[in-house]
Design a protein around this motif. Structure first.
Motif, mmCIF file in Angstrom:
data_model
loop_
_atom_site.group_PDB
_atom_site.id
_atom_site.type_symbol
_atom_site.label_atom_id
_atom_site.label_comp_id
_atom_site.label_asym_id
_atom_site.label_seq_id
_atom_site.Cartn_x
_atom_site.Cartn_y
_atom_site.Cartn_z
ATOM 1 N N SER A 8 1.538 3.480 -1.122
ATOM 2 C CA SER A 8 1.124 1.941 -0.467
ATOM 3 C C SER A 8 0.429 0.901 -0.775
ATOM 4 C CB SER A 8 1.019 2.430 1.283
ATOM 5 O OG SER A 8 1.779 3.359 1.693
ATOM 6 N N ALA A 9 -1.026 1.534 -1.289
ATOM 7 C CA ALA A 9 -1.955 0.535 -1.749
ATOM 8 C C ALA A 9 -1.589 -0.210 -2.895
ATOM 9 C CB ALA A 9 -3.375 1.465 -1.876
ATOM 10 N N LEU A 10 -0.911 0.664 -3.771
ATOM 11 C CA LEU A 10 -0.380 0.051 -4.981
ATOM 12 C C LEU A 10 0.696 -1.028 -4.867
ATOM 13 C CD1 LEU A 10 -0.617 3.380 -6.908
ATOM 14 C CD2 LEU A 10 -1.893 1.310 -7.695
ATOM 15 N N ALA A 11 1.550 -0.764 -4.024
ATOM 16 C CA ALA A 11 2.482 -1.652 -3.845
ATOM 17 C C ALA A 11 2.081 -2.590 -3.273
ATOM 18 C CB ALA A 11 3.675 -0.714 -2.703
ATOM 19 N N ALA A 12 1.101 -2.760 -2.130
ATOM 20 C CA ALA A 12 0.315 -3.595 -1.444
ATOM 21 C C ALA A 12 -0.063 -4.771 -2.524
ATOM 22 C CB ALA A 12 -0.461 -3.292 -0.726
ATOM 23 N N LEU A 13 -0.580 -4.265 -3.662
ATOM 24 C CA LEU A 13 -1.459 -4.892 -4.584
ATOM 25 C C LEU A 13 -0.317 -5.504 -5.826
ATOM 26 C CD1 LEU A 13 -4.742 -2.886 -5.206
ATOM 27 C CD2 LEU A 13 -4.476 -5.173 -4.083
ATOM 28 N N ALA A 14 1.074 -4.836 -5.782
ATOM 29 C CA ALA A 14 1.555 -5.104 -6.643
ATOM 30 C C ALA A 14 2.438 -6.388 -6.678
ATOM 31 C CB ALA A 14 2.641 -4.030 -7.307
ATOM 32 N N GLN A 15 2.084 -7.350 -5.895
ATOM 33 C CA GLN A 15 2.662 -8.636 -5.734
ATOM 34 C C GLN A 15 1.650 -9.705 -5.845
ATOM 35 O OE1 GLN A 15 2.855 -11.154 -3.290
ATOM 36 N NE2 GLN A 15 4.691 -11.623 -3.945
ATOM 37 N N GLU A 16 2.149 -10.760 -6.635
ATOM 38 C CA GLU A 16 1.304 -11.700 -7.010
ATOM 39 C C GLU A 16 0.340 -12.449 -6.088
ATOM 40 O OE1 GLU A 16 1.772 -12.970 -10.475
ATOM 41 O OE2 GLU A 16 0.153 -14.366 -10.042
ATOM 42 N N SER A 17 1.100 -12.956 -4.845
ATOM 43 C CA SER A 17 0.130 -13.472 -3.578
ATOM 44 C C SER A 17 -0.805 -12.616 -3.020
ATOM 45 C CB SER A 17 1.305 -13.918 -2.438
ATOM 46 O OG SER A 17 2.180 -14.884 -3.049
ATOM 47 N N ARG A 18 -0.208 -11.301 -2.929
ATOM 48 C CA ARG A 18 -1.110 -10.329 -2.010
ATOM 49 C C ARG A 18 -2.321 -9.929 -3.102
ATOM 50 N NH1 ARG A 18 3.835 -7.847 0.155
ATOM 51 N NH2 ARG A 18 3.763 -6.434 -1.606
ATOM 52 N N LEU A 19 -2.123 -9.958 -4.356
ATOM 53 C CA LEU A 19 -3.195 -9.448 -5.333
ATOM 54 C C LEU A 19 -3.996 -10.749 -5.322
ATOM 55 C CD1 LEU A 19 -4.324 -7.805 -7.373
ATOM 56 C CD2 LEU A 19 -2.836 -8.820 -9.134
ATOM 57 N N ALA A 20 -3.620 -11.966 -5.254
ATOM 58 C CA ALA A 20 -4.675 -12.851 -5.121
ATOM 59 C C ALA A 20 -5.411 -13.048 -3.923
ATOM 60 C CB ALA A 20 -3.951 -14.503 -5.402
ATOM 61 N N VAL A 21 -4.658 -12.581 -2.708
ATOM 62 C CA VAL A 21 -5.462 -12.651 -1.286
ATOM 63 C C VAL A 21 -6.589 -11.545 -1.816
ATOM 64 C CG1 VAL A 21 -5.277 -12.071 0.916
ATOM 65 C CG2 VAL A 21 -3.580 -13.407 -0.076
ATOM 66 N N PHE A 22 -6.080 -10.386 -1.874
ATOM 67 C CA PHE A 22 -7.181 -9.316 -2.187
ATOM 68 C C PHE A 22 -8.470 -9.543 -3.128
ATOM 69 C CE2 PHE A 22 -8.887 -5.386 -3.766
ATOM 70 C CZ PHE A 22 -9.042 -4.830 -2.667
ATOM 71 N N ARG A 23 -7.996 -10.391 -4.330
ATOM 72 C CA ARG A 23 -8.946 -10.718 -5.227
ATOM 73 C C ARG A 23 -10.114 -11.419 -4.666
ATOM 74 N NH1 ARG A 23 -9.449 -11.102 -10.712
ATOM 75 N NH2 ARG A 23 -8.519 -12.994 -10.841
ATOM 76 N N LEU A 24 -9.428 -12.687 -3.609
ATOM 77 C CA LEU A 24 -10.073 -13.483 -3.276
ATOM 78 C C LEU A 24 -11.259 -12.969 -2.106
ATOM 79 C CD1 LEU A 24 -10.740 -16.809 -2.934
ATOM 80 C CD2 LEU A 24 -8.849 -16.947 -1.217
ATOM 81 N N LEU A 25 -10.602 -11.909 -1.158
ATOM 82 C CA LEU A 25 -11.392 -11.386 -0.524
ATOM 83 C C LEU A 25 -12.397 -10.603 -1.197
ATOM 84 C CD1 LEU A 25 -8.894 -10.506 2.165
ATOM 85 C CD2 LEU A 25 -10.585 -12.148 2.399
ATOM 86 N N VAL A 26 -12.335 -9.934 -2.134
ATOM 87 C CA VAL A 26 -13.236 -9.219 -2.739
ATOM 88 C C VAL A 26 -14.310 -9.941 -3.164
ATOM 89 C CG1 VAL A 26 -13.974 -8.130 -5.080
ATOM 90 C CG2 VAL A 26 -11.971 -7.518 -3.620
ATOM 91 N N GLN A 27 -14.174 -11.306 -3.592
ATOM 92 C CA GLN A 27 -15.040 -12.138 -4.174
ATOM 93 C C GLN A 27 -16.014 -12.798 -3.030
ATOM 94 O OE1 GLN A 27 -12.981 -15.292 -6.565
ATOM 95 N NE2 GLN A 27 -12.358 -13.247 -7.828
#
Lengths: 106, 106
Positions: A8-27
């Motif tokens: 589930s976690a990997l699938a959530a991150l395996a998408q351009e937009s979601r990955l960008a959202v997550f990285r933005l939140l990490v920052q």
DNA sequence: CTAAGACTTCGATAATGTTGGAAACATGGA
DNA sequence: TCCATGTTTCCAACATTATCGAAGTCTTAG
């Protein structure tokens, strides 16, 4: 961690937009960002972003807190650590001396 | 690392069978496993396994080396490290003191 | 050269995920 | 109460992915 959780976690991150959202939140660390700001920064339509944020939250990668009219999202860094631990579990049969004998070990 | 690369790697791992294959290879370290053994251990039909192994290889998560009639696969651990670095890039704006102020830091 | 084994490609089917407009649902301020 | 703003749900079109039988390629043994 169970395999389903990891998928589930990997699938959530395996998408351009979601990955960008997550990285933005990490920052933005513990401060996080509201949905509107995220959408503005990444140029995502509100329904699309909402769909992706829900996905990330269900995967346990972000947390959502209501703040009046806003919803503040934060990255769950510990989820990433758990994920990496799961991926590299029992690496090289547990014997790190056998791990990449001809290369530098981490 | 580029976003596309990360998405490919994450998508490759975001699938039950491929995740199992990768973890099995991680556990076997630099020795690796042949396709046949992997399929036997995980109970996957050859075409299905081949499909997944190709996917993992294209994502740079495993390497494939022909050994006579066999093909030996190995996990690329460094790919995981690069992926994690990308995910946590510029964490908390680069200021680790601001990272999870009320929790233990990694 | 022939046969058997290891693995991959082909192809059809089924299932799942992504996108964004319109509308609904909150919440707080006038 | 009524309106403006922030966010989510609904929905339908569209795109991508998973599965595995049958057939193909490649390699070594006899």
């Amino acid at each position: 961690m169970e395999s389903n959780t990891a998928v589930s976690a990997l699938a959530a991150l395996a998408q351009e937009s979601r990955l960008a959202v997550f990285r933005l939140l990490v920052q933005n660390g513990p401060i996080g960002l509201t949905a509107g700001v995220i959408g503005e920064q990444l140029g995502l339509p509100a329904p699309t972003l909402s769909f992706h944020l829900k996905n990330l939250a269900q995967a346990g990668l972000v947390s959502a807190v209501q703040e009046g009219r806003f919803v503040r999202y934060r990255a769950e860094i510990t989820a990433i650590h758990a994920l990496v631990a799961f991926l590299t579990e029992n690496c090289c049969g547990g014997d790190l001396n056998r791990c990449r004998p001809n290369e530098s070990n981490p």
